[in-house]
Design an enzyme around this catalytic site. Sequence first.
Site, short mmCIF file in Angstrom:
data_model
loop_
_atom_site.label_atom_id
_atom_site.label_comp_id
_atom_site.label_asym_id
_atom_site.label_seq_id
_atom_site.Cartn_x
_atom_site.Cartn_y
_atom_site.Cartn_z
N SER A 1 0.72 -1.06 -0.02
CA SER A 1 0.06 0.09 -0.02
C SER A 1 0.97 1.31 -0.02
CB SER A 1 -0.91 0.07 1.27
OG SER A 1 -2.02 -0.97 1.17
N PRO B 1 1.82 5.09 4.50
CA PRO B 1 3.07 4.68 4.98
C PRO B 1 2.87 3.46 5.47
CG PRO B 1 2.04 6.35 6.31
CD PRO B 1 1.14 6.19 5.10
N ASP B 2 4.29 2.61 5.46
CA ASP B 2 4.16 1.55 6.35
C ASP B 2 4.59 1.84 7.86
OD1 ASP B 2 6.88 2.22 6.26
OD2 ASP B 2 7.50 0.34 5.22
N PHE B 3 4.71 0.79 8.55
CA PHE B 3 4.80 1.18 10.10
C PHE B 3 6.57 1.50 10.61
CE2 PHE B 3 0.60 -0.40 9.78
CZ PHE B 3 0.01 0.28 10.90
N ARG B 4 7.11 0.63 10.11
CA ARG B 4 8.58 0.40 10.57
C ARG B 4 9.75 0.95 9.91
NH1 ARG B 4 5.29 -3.57 12.58
NH2 ARG B 4 5.35 -3.76 14.82
N HIS C 1 -5.56 -8.20 11.16
CA HIS C 1 -5.40 -6.87 12.31
C HIS C 1 -6.67 -6.00 12.07
CE1 HIS C 1 -0.84 -7.55 12.19
NE2 HIS C 1 -1.59 -8.43 12.72
N ASN D 1 -3.04 -5.23 6.77
CA ASN D 1 -3.39 -3.86 6.34
C ASN D 1 -4.87 -3.69 6.84
OD1 ASN D 1 -0.93 -3.69 5.22
ND2 ASN D 1 -1.65 -3.93 2.93
N ASP E 1 -6.46 -0.78 5.27
CA ASP E 1 -6.76 0.49 4.60
C ASP E 1 -7.96 -0.08 3.77
OD1 ASP E 1 -5.51 -1.14 2.43
OD2 ASP E 1 -3.66 -0.17 3.22
#
Length: 569
Positions: free
Chosen positions: A307, A313-316, A407, A388, A390
Amino acid sequence: RLQEEAPMSAADATGASSNLVAVATLQLTWAERGCEAARVAAAEHDRRLAHALERQAAMRQRILCEIDVVVARRNGYQEKIEEIRGKLMSAQKGDSALKGTRVRRHSLIAALAELLEKRLAEYEKRSQQLVNDMDELRRSLASLEDLAILHTQKHEQLHAQYEEAQKTLAEKKKFLEDLLAESQRQKDAATAAGDANFAKLVQKLKQTLGERAELTSTTLLLLRSKLPVLSNPKLTDGDIDQLAESVARILISDTDDDSDDDDDDYNDSDGSDVPQILSGFDLTSVAKLVKEGTCKNVIVMSGAGISVSAGIPDFRTPGSGLYANLQKYGLPSPESVFTLSYFKERPQAYTLLAHELYPSAQRKPTAAHCFVRLLHDHGVLLRDFTQNIDTLELTAGIPRDKIVFAHGSFASAHCIDCRWECNTEVLRQKLGAFAAAHSLADGQLQQKSDVDVPRCELCGGLVKSDIVFYGESLPEEFFTAVKRDFPQCDLLLIIGTSLSVAPFSRLPKAVGHAVPRVLVNRERVDLINQHAPHNHRDVELLGDADDVCQRLAAEFGWGADLARLIATK
């Protein structure tokens, strides 16, 4: 007589009507506070009464005018008669030669007198009709008075019903408040007991495990969410000791299983006991499995990497990941924004972030999403397990029953206390209103107008989208789908995830030992190792998720379909 009595009767009627109007108006003003129906009825009564008064005044004025005209004409005729009589008497004293003239004058006077008598009779008849009209008007006013009494009684009845409803509502409200207070008290007691019992459990586990297994933060979170029995305040130390021993045995066994899995995956002595499906460890070999129909039950495990090109944005990722850009929220740690306890204490940070992340028409599915959609269109997609939230999978056209949101997602929202479901479009509007009314500066919330965070319409609790927070259990759908789908899987595609969050990170171990596992990611991950000794199934296709998926689609012979799908989305 009419001139003397008619005005007095009209005045009495007007006074009585005015008194009724004043009383009705006072009662209506009071009743309007509690009953909209009473106000409508009172307004109709006022309108009809005012209309009747206007008719009465107009008719009275018309009668008086006509009476004045009749009287004036009668007086004029009497004056003419007197004048004629005077002339007749004067003529009688005159010359006898004028006798013929007197006779003619007498005849004329008689004719005029007869005409006047007829006119007077007509006016008397008209006057009687006007009197009858006045009587009819009085009867109408009496009917309106009766109607006003009925309305007054109805107002009193409605007010009594309103008072009873208010009393019932107050009783129900108090009952609900008491129920919520008791529920919160029990919940607080269970939470306190759970925290205390969990602390004892962790201490006992550390003593029991020693060096044989590691208690990571992820393991602790999973234990806390999967052991609701800890919230029982009646749990004894002996019960906790037994529970700790059981958990320790599971963790030690799980550690041994991981070691065995690793041996099975990468350390077979010669690989002869595991059939090798792949003809090579490259993109072409993977595509061959699908093109030749060898693999028909493909499971996709997707993460934030698919995505990123959609503007999410990704998380890490250091520097550009979501967790690296949360300083403005003044969080104790980046993960706090997705922690249930912090959300209850300070929901404003999550509310502002949710507004930024909430799905919108400006965010389009990526090439990787469209590639997964093509897997479904060609009948080889068994399930898409995604981390994801989204919902771009749905936007890409993948059916909901083919997706497992491990999640959670923004596709639904509930109250965290009573589980009341909030419409997602309503939630979007509330998030936008809150974001417009607030801003953040150096971690401090700046309020521009008085707009609260989204709350439940039933109990007033906090409302959030159904995304899994730290401290919450994963959806039951996830565990059910894992048990159902992974035994059927014949090709596992891992796209855009670093496999760093359990239990999602453990899913690649759930497929059969011969099932090919293909990693599409920018970086390598520990679990998928193409270069391990005796590797027979792991393939690493490192690079941008969109680029690799487009190359896979081209190898499958779906390049044109993918380009067309990307253009339409």
